[in-house]
Design a protein around this motif. Structure first.
Motif, PDB file in Angstrom:
ATOM      1  N   MET A 160      36.620  35.087  52.801  1.00 48.10           N
ATOM      2  CA  MET A 160      36.614  36.508  52.463  1.00 48.10           C
ATOM      3  C   MET A 160      36.354  36.666  50.962  1.00 48.10           C
ATOM      4  N   ALA A 161      35.474  37.588  50.585  1.00 47.29           N
ATOM      5  CA  ALA A 161      35.136  37.799  49.195  1.00 47.29           C
ATOM      6  C   ALA A 161      36.334  38.371  48.449  1.00 47.29           C
ATOM      7  N   SER A 162      36.483  37.930  47.193  1.00 44.80           N
ATOM      8  CA  SER A 162      37.568  38.439  46.364  1.00 44.80           C
ATOM      9  C   SER A 162      37.201  39.804  45.802  1.00 44.80           C
ATOM     10  N   PRO A 163      38.147  40.715  45.749  1.00 42.66           N
ATOM     11  CA  PRO A 163      37.866  42.002  45.103  1.00 42.66           C
ATOM     12  C   PRO A 163      37.695  41.815  43.601  1.00 42.66           C
ATOM     13  N   GLN A 175      36.765  47.140  43.313  1.00 41.51           N
ATOM     14  CA  GLN A 175      35.630  46.952  44.221  1.00 41.51           C
ATOM     15  C   GLN A 175      36.081  45.945  45.288  1.00 41.51           C
ATOM     16  N   ARG A 226      37.256  39.173  38.697  1.00 41.17           N
ATOM     17  CA  ARG A 226      38.112  38.743  39.802  1.00 41.17           C
ATOM     18  C   ARG A 226      39.434  38.229  39.224  1.00 41.17           C
ATOM     19  N   ASP A 267      34.707  44.473  47.833  1.00 42.71           N
ATOM     20  CA  ASP A 267      33.776  43.365  48.046  1.00 42.71           C
ATOM     21  C   ASP A 267      32.445  43.751  47.419  1.00 42.71           C
ATOM     22  N   SER A 268      31.506  42.816  47.405  1.00 42.95           N
ATOM     23  CA  SER A 268      30.258  43.026  46.672  1.00 42.95           C
ATOM     24  C   SER A 268      29.389  44.137  47.262  1.00 42.95           C
TER      25      SER A 268
END
Length: 234
Positions: free
Chosen positions: A1-4, A218, A70, A220-221
């Motif tokens: 999972m992408a980091s905020p 944000q 991040r 995710d991207s």
């Protein structure tokens, strides 16, 4: 999972004409998360304008203090909020003064329109540098892709050092407060003049008091930045 990613920005309070104007120009309210349609400077089509404002729309109406980052290993959003609260306690607010819409070069032969202060502010310079240094311990190191995205070959030696040390090239002596209103365009002076007229018609004049640090997130991207908290100064 992408980091905020998180960013520490300056932004007008949500109930002010300046916030509403900036959000309408970008076509997005970063507090409510709503798309805002229909705005265009005089002489432009709203659909064409929406395309011009696409890139800054994803960040919301703001001026950068600590650029998006991040969280470092072992740090949490709660940690960051607690530190922001402590940092702002007892820190005096101040008047940045009137803002004007100007055309700013972006280093690519094009430029973008932004609101900038009409006079220098030692208080702003001190706040920016304090935020950059104080909150750097919360920042995870940049990835190779993030470094490449800053195009270090187009930066000065000092800016490359800032990018390496603090994750952002335009700090300290290279910092310039600006609240972006357009994406990068070739004939930016024409756009800036049209936006200046629009601001004068809607607001008369624009003043900004620096009375809070605003935390944006944000998730995710693919997502836009949203305001998640506001930390008042005194």
């Amino acid at each position: 999972m992408a980091s905020p990613r998180y960013a520490i920005y300056l932004a007008p309070p949500p109930d002010t004409p300046l916030w509403r104007f900036g959000s309408e120009v970008l076509g997005y309210d970063a507090i409510t998360g709503e798309n805002l349609y229909g705005y265009a400077p005089e002489g432009m089509d709203p659909i064409a304008w929406r395309a011009i404002a696409e890139r800054p729309r994803s960040y919301g109406f703001h001026a950068t203090l600590k650029a998006p980052f991040r969280l470092g290993e072992g740090l949490t959003l709660a940690d960051l909020k607690d530190e922001l609260r402590i940092f702002c306690q007892g820190r005096p607010s101040f008047d940045l003064g009137p803002l004007a819409v100007n055309a700013l070069a972006d280093g690519s032969g094009k430029g973008f329109a932004a609101m900038t202060p009409m006079r220098p502010s030692p208080e702003l310079a001190a706040l920016e540098w304090a935020v950059v240094r104080h909150f750097d311990r919360f920042r995870a190191p940049l990835t190779a892709a993030e470094i490449a995205g800053r195009q270090p070959d187009r930066l000065t030696e000092r800016q490359r050092e800032s990018l390496s040390q603090f994750g952002y090239p335009f700090i300290g002596e290279d910092y310039r407060f600006h609240m972006t209103l357009s994406g990068s365009v070739p004939q930016v002076a024409v756009i800036a003049d049209a936006l200046a007229d629009s601001m004068a018609n809607r607001l008369g004049s624009a003043h900004l008091r620096i009375d809070a640090l605003v935390l944006f997130e944000q998730p995710d991207s693919a997502a836009r930045f949203r305001v998640i908290d506001r930390f008042p100064m005194v």
